[in-house]
Design an enzyme around this catalytic site. Structure first.
Site, PDB file in Angstrom:
ATOM      1  N   LEU A  65       0.821  -1.208   0.000  1.00 10.63           N
ATOM      2  CA  LEU A  65       0.000   0.000   0.000  1.00 10.63           C
ATOM      3  C   LEU A  65       0.860   1.265   0.000  1.00 10.63           C
ATOM      4  O   LEU A  65       2.050   1.212   0.356  1.00 10.63           O
ATOM      5  CB  LEU A  65      -0.924  -0.028   1.222  1.00 10.63           C
ATOM      6  CG  LEU A  65      -1.875  -1.243   1.250  1.00 10.63           C
ATOM      7  CD1 LEU A  65      -2.454  -1.444   2.645  1.00 10.63           C
ATOM      8  CD2 LEU A  65      -2.983  -1.075   0.225  1.00 10.63           C
ATOM      9  N   LYS A 171      14.558  -0.209   5.254  1.00  4.61           N
ATOM     10  CA  LYS A 171      14.094   0.291   3.954  1.00  4.61           C
ATOM     11  C   LYS A 171      14.265   1.801   3.842  1.00  4.61           C
ATOM     12  O   LYS A 171      14.678   2.319   2.788  1.00  4.61           O
ATOM     13  CB  LYS A 171      12.624  -0.092   3.760  1.00  4.61           C
ATOM     14  CG  LYS A 171      11.999   0.458   2.474  1.00  4.61           C
ATOM     15  CD  LYS A 171      12.683  -0.090   1.239  1.00  4.61           C
ATOM     16  CE  LYS A 171      12.146   0.565  -0.043  1.00  4.61           C
ATOM     17  NZ  LYS A 171      10.750   0.234  -0.320  1.00  4.61           N
TER      18      LYS A 171
END
Length: 296
Positions: A65, A171
């Site tokens: 998402l 990340k």
């Protein structure tokens, strides 16, 4: 084979669905966009009516998402995934969000007997389609063997980073470095071009020298040819990730001296309406300031 839920049928989710189907899994997918639903049906996936509908069928769900607010809404909102998932289920969140939200959603899941792992990925739509994503995992290490087969369904290199939130930290740090290198390449190529040195030759030197980096191979063609509209990873997404990185850095009381400068270039590119372009379009800001062009 097991039925796996996938919520989010965007550029990354499509690749994940295709990879899972190719490896023999049944997939039940959800996305509010009708065109995305049609795509999933054509590929052979079942289409759910809501996140809650996915939870009624699958005990392993991958979410891909755009950002923290949407992830939270999908999991905890009306007709949310957590409302129907059975105890003992797994949520593998492949979105890129802030570590604090990942930890909070993990804690809520534990109260329901649901194990959420933050599993952000690197490799872009091409890596997703090929099933070769690099996956950074945060969560309960003792349950890592249970989810590894499903991660291998969408990725190649899987790194366990630590407790909940650690995957997101990895990340955000990774993407910050990518953003910095991208901006540095644009600056260096602009200097070279304005000084009369062929940027393509300069790139060849970097590829063989100590400045070698993978960012050059992934985003270099767009920078060198000025094809910024050919989106590999959108500037909007990189801008969002840099904002989350800066937030995480502040929480850890780490000064963002390099990243803070680079994010201003991304802010400028976004303000110029280039958010849907490739993230390498940040280099166009330097070109415009220098009144020079890298591509010939």
């Amino acid at each position: 084979m097991d039925t796996i839920g996938v919520i989010g049928i965007g550029a990354m989710g499509k690749g994940m669905i295709g990879s899972l189907l190719a490896k023999g899994y049944q997939v039940i997918a959800y996305d509010p966009v009708p065109a995305a639903q049609d795509w999933a049906k054509e590929k052979g996936a079942h289409v759910a009516l809501s996140p809650a509908d996915v939870g009624r069928t699958a005990s392993v769900v991958i979410t891909s998402l755009p950002g923290p607010a949407i992830v939270e809404q999908v999991l905890l909102g009306e007709d949310g995934l957590y409302s129907t998932l059975a105890a003992g289920s797994y949520v593998l969140d492949a979105s890129t969000i802030d570590p604090a939200t990942a930890k909070r959603l993990h804690a809520v899941g534990l109260q329901k007997g649901i194990s959420l792992f933050d599993c952000p990925v690197s490799g872009g739509p091409a890596g997703s389609a090929a099933g070769t994503l690099t996956i950074m995992v945060g969560g309960d290490e003792s349950k890592l063997p249970d989810i590894t087969p499903y991660l291998q369904g969408i990725g190649k290199d899987i790194f366990y980073m630590g407790e909940s939130g650690s995957g997101q930290v990895a990340k955000l740090c990774h993407n910050s470095v990518v953003a910095v290198i991208t901006a540095a390449l644009g600056e260096a190529f602009t200097v070279g071009a304005k000084a009369g040195v062929d940027p393509h030759k300069l790139a060849a030197v970097m590829d063989k020298g100590s400045a070698h980096n993978r960012v050059l191979s992934v985003f270099g063609p767009n920078i060198l040819y000025g094809t910024y509209e050919k989106t590999v990873f959108s500037l909007d997404h990189m801008h969002k990730d840099l904002q989350l990185y800066a937030q995480a850095a502040r929480e850890q009381q780490v000064p963002v001296l390099v990243g803070g400068t680079v994010v201003q270039l991304y802010e400028a590119a976004k303000a110029q309406g280039k958010g849907a372009w490739d993230s390498s379009a940040v280099c166009s800001v330097t070109e415009e300031l220098a009144k020079a062009t890298i591509s010939k």
